[in-house]
Design an enzyme around this catalytic site. Structure first.
Site, PDB file in Angstrom:
ATOM      1  N   VAL A 147       6.636  18.196 -34.310  1.00 53.38           N
ATOM      2  CA  VAL A 147       5.316  17.795 -33.830  1.00 53.38           C
ATOM      3  C   VAL A 147       5.056  18.401 -32.451  1.00 53.38           C
ATOM      4  O   VAL A 147       5.765  18.095 -31.488  1.00 53.38           O
ATOM      5  CB  VAL A 147       5.199  16.254 -33.759  1.00 53.38           C
ATOM      6  CG1 VAL A 147       3.817  15.845 -33.267  1.00 53.38           C
ATOM      7  CG2 VAL A 147       5.478  15.628 -35.109  1.00 53.38           C
ATOM      8  N   GLU A 148       4.077  19.296 -32.381  1.00 52.17           N
ATOM      9  CA  GLU A 148       3.680  19.892 -31.104  1.00 52.17           C
ATOM     10  C   GLU A 148       2.263  19.438 -30.808  1.00 52.17           C
ATOM     11  O   GLU A 148       1.320  19.830 -31.493  1.00 52.17           O
ATOM     12  CB  GLU A 148       3.771  21.417 -31.174  1.00 52.17           C
ATOM     13  CG  GLU A 148       3.784  22.087 -29.802  1.00 52.17           C
ATOM     14  CD  GLU A 148       2.412  22.533 -29.338  1.00 52.17           C
ATOM     15  OE1 GLU A 148       1.815  21.792 -28.524  1.00 52.17           O
ATOM     16  OE2 GLU A 148       1.949  23.585 -29.773  1.00 52.17           O
ATOM     17  N   CYS A 149       2.145  18.555 -29.818  1.00 47.96           N
ATOM     18  CA  CYS A 149       0.846  17.942 -29.528  1.00 47.96           C
ATOM     19  C   CYS A 149       0.269  18.498 -28.224  1.00 47.96           C
ATOM     20  O   CYS A 149       0.666  19.558 -27.760  1.00 47.96           O
ATOM     21  CB  CYS A 149       1.002  16.432 -29.468  1.00 47.96           C
ATOM     22  SG  CYS A 149       1.638  15.712 -31.000  1.00 47.96           S
TER      23      CYS A 149
END
Length: 504
Positions: A249-251
């Site tokens: 997950v790259e937010c």
């Protein structure tokens, strides 16, 4: 349709039940530039199953043959830079040279992943230790199978290719779900890959809105790599938790730049403006906050204002900034600026009138109230919040108070690395800005609300493979404690051995 700053539609959002296609629009003009299928869950499942068969074939090719195919794809991308850059421009509105720069990075990362995959992932020997001296021990990294990649719209080629290229190099097949704002970029990438790998759909495409992404999460893929907002990332994680599907997950971020008293102020100001306003500020690792030491703050602000005032947004090829790609994001930017100014902030560049949909002119704010949205939330526009601090250590402390932890920047001649190591961030640039994203060997990712997991570099290759450990008996040993046939003195002898070899 509810969409979020970092690029993805909300997974629970639904399209009309009668709708089977959707249009891609040029955000500069509203012109339709493409029409794409709205894939439902049944279609997504079929695409994934085809990719599963393709993945087994791709994995069996081995590192050398996969490298050959990926190198051919890279050469094709080089030849097609201008064509693909044109697609990126038409769907995001960004200037042509910005799109070309994005593709230069794509190509360099693809080259690195293809060349390093075997070295990083192949089977290797490891030490067996004193207790297992009769065992040959190895570890290798084997592909997951099918990787689902959910990409954003702000860098519609570079960001998803950080997962796609590394997943393919590791031996996986990939099902790519691009943002609904940039499906044409996804189509171009998938079609170009099929030219060099025509045998099977190793890289497949699924298009649609949030519910298509949700279907991909529930489709049985072996891993999901997501880039988008923190809120959407949590929903992706929740969906994947139902099947214990691992996720990357790259937010978003609220990245800070620290300017020390001994910094090269001209370079720091140029970095702040580029980091905060390139791509119209629509950069997850872009600079949104600047903490500048009081002693040099006035001169730094003069340099920032001088540079930022020259930038002009527009739809023409020579514009410095393109439009705000996602229409709803304009209102987020407007709210952040308006609330800050109404709360007592001062604009040294731009102001409330700078928000002119679909464009936003550069805005530089000072004296922003603590806790205001502009100071703590991701704005995702061409804005900078500049705050004065007593010293660089206070700047680091202030930067670390937020929930995000993606990237960071430090300008200091004497303490750059020291200060950078104190930043709560996955990546730091010292006396430059965003440089870490262009180094293929460096892992890319964040902490906290910015997500977890890494793309790029050796960590990125291993992110798309699972370690498999193996032992092989080389010879029998007289003391084998792992048997019911052991003598009564076997364990005592092993304990004596451990005391002798590990007791100091």
């Amino acid at each position: 349709m509810t969409r979020t700053a970092s690029g993805e539609a909300e997974p629970m959002a639904a399209a009309s039940s009668a709708q089977t296609t959707f249009d891609s629009l040029d955000p500069r003009t509203g012109e339709v530039v493409g029409r794409y299928p709205l894939h439902d869950a049944t279609e997504v499942n079929e695409i994934v199953e085809s990719a599963r068969v393709a993945g087994r074939w791709w994995a069996e090719l081995g590192f050398a043959e996969r490298k050959k195919r990926l190198d051919q794809w890279r050469a094709l991308l080089v030849r097609g830079i201008d064509e693909l850059a044109g697609v990126i421009c038409s769907e995001t509105g960004k200037p042509l040279d910005d799109a070309r720069l994005e593709l230069v990075l794509v190509i360099d990362h693809l080259h690195w992943a293809a060349n390093k995959a075997e070295k990083v992932l192949r089977r290797r020997k490891v030490g067996s230790g004193v207790l297992m001296a009769n065992q040959a021990a190895t570890v290798e990294y084997v592909p997951f199978g099918v990787v689902g990649v959910i990409g954003p719209w702000n860098y519609p080629a570079f960001t998803p290719m950080g997962s796609i290229a590394y997943a393919l190099a590791a031996g996986n097949s990939v099902v790519f779900k691009p943002s609904e704002l940039t499906p044409g970029v996804g189509r171009w990438l998938v079609d170009s890959f099929a030219e060099v790998v025509p045998e099977h759909p190793v890289l497949a495409l699924t298009t649609g809105f949030g519910e298509t992404g949700a279907a991909l999460c529930a489709s049985g893929v072996d891993k999901v790599a997501f880039t988008g907002s923190t809120a959407t990332g949590k929903r992706v994680m929740a969906a994947c938790s139902e099947t214990l599907t691992p996720v990357l997950v790259e937010c978003g971020g609220k990245d800070a730049l620290i300017v020390d008293s001994d910094a090269d102020l001209k370079a720091a100001a140029e970095a702040a403006v580029w980091g905060g306003m390139s791509n119209a500020g629509q950069t997850c690792i872009g600079v949104e906050r600047v903490f500048v030491v009081e002693a040099v703050a006035d001169r730094f602000l003069e340099l920032v204002a001088e540079r930022a005032k020259k930038l002009r947004p527009g739809g023409e090829p020579g514009a410095d900034l393109g439009p705000i790609t996602m229409p709803s994001q304009v209102e987020v930017i407007r709210r952040h600026v308006d609330e800050a100014l109404d709360g007592g902030a001062r604009a040294v560049v731009g102001g409330k009138d700078s928000v002119r949909p679909p464009f936003v002119e550069p805005v530089v704010l000072v004296d922003v109230p603590a806790g205001s949205a502009a100071a703590v939330d991701e704005t995702f526009g061409p804005t900078l919040v500049v705050e004065r601090v007593r010293d660089a250590d206070e700047g680091v402390e202030r930067a670390n108070q937020g929930n995000y932890g993606l990237g960071g920047t430090v300008f200091s001649r004497s303490r750059g690395v020291e200060l950078g190591r104190k930043l709560r961030a996955g990546m730091v640039a010292v006396n430059s800005v965003i440089a870490f994203a262009a180094v293929p060997a460096l892992p890319f990712g964040g902490v906290g609300d910015s997500g977890f997991g890494r793309i790029h570099g050796e960590d990125g290759l291993r992110e798309f493979a699972r370690p498999q450990s193996m032992t092989r008996t080389k010879f029998r040993i007289p003391l084998n404690p792992m048997s019911f046939a052991r003598s009564k003195g076997t364990v005592r002898a092993v304990v004596r051995l451990i005391r002798l070899t590990r007791g100091r």
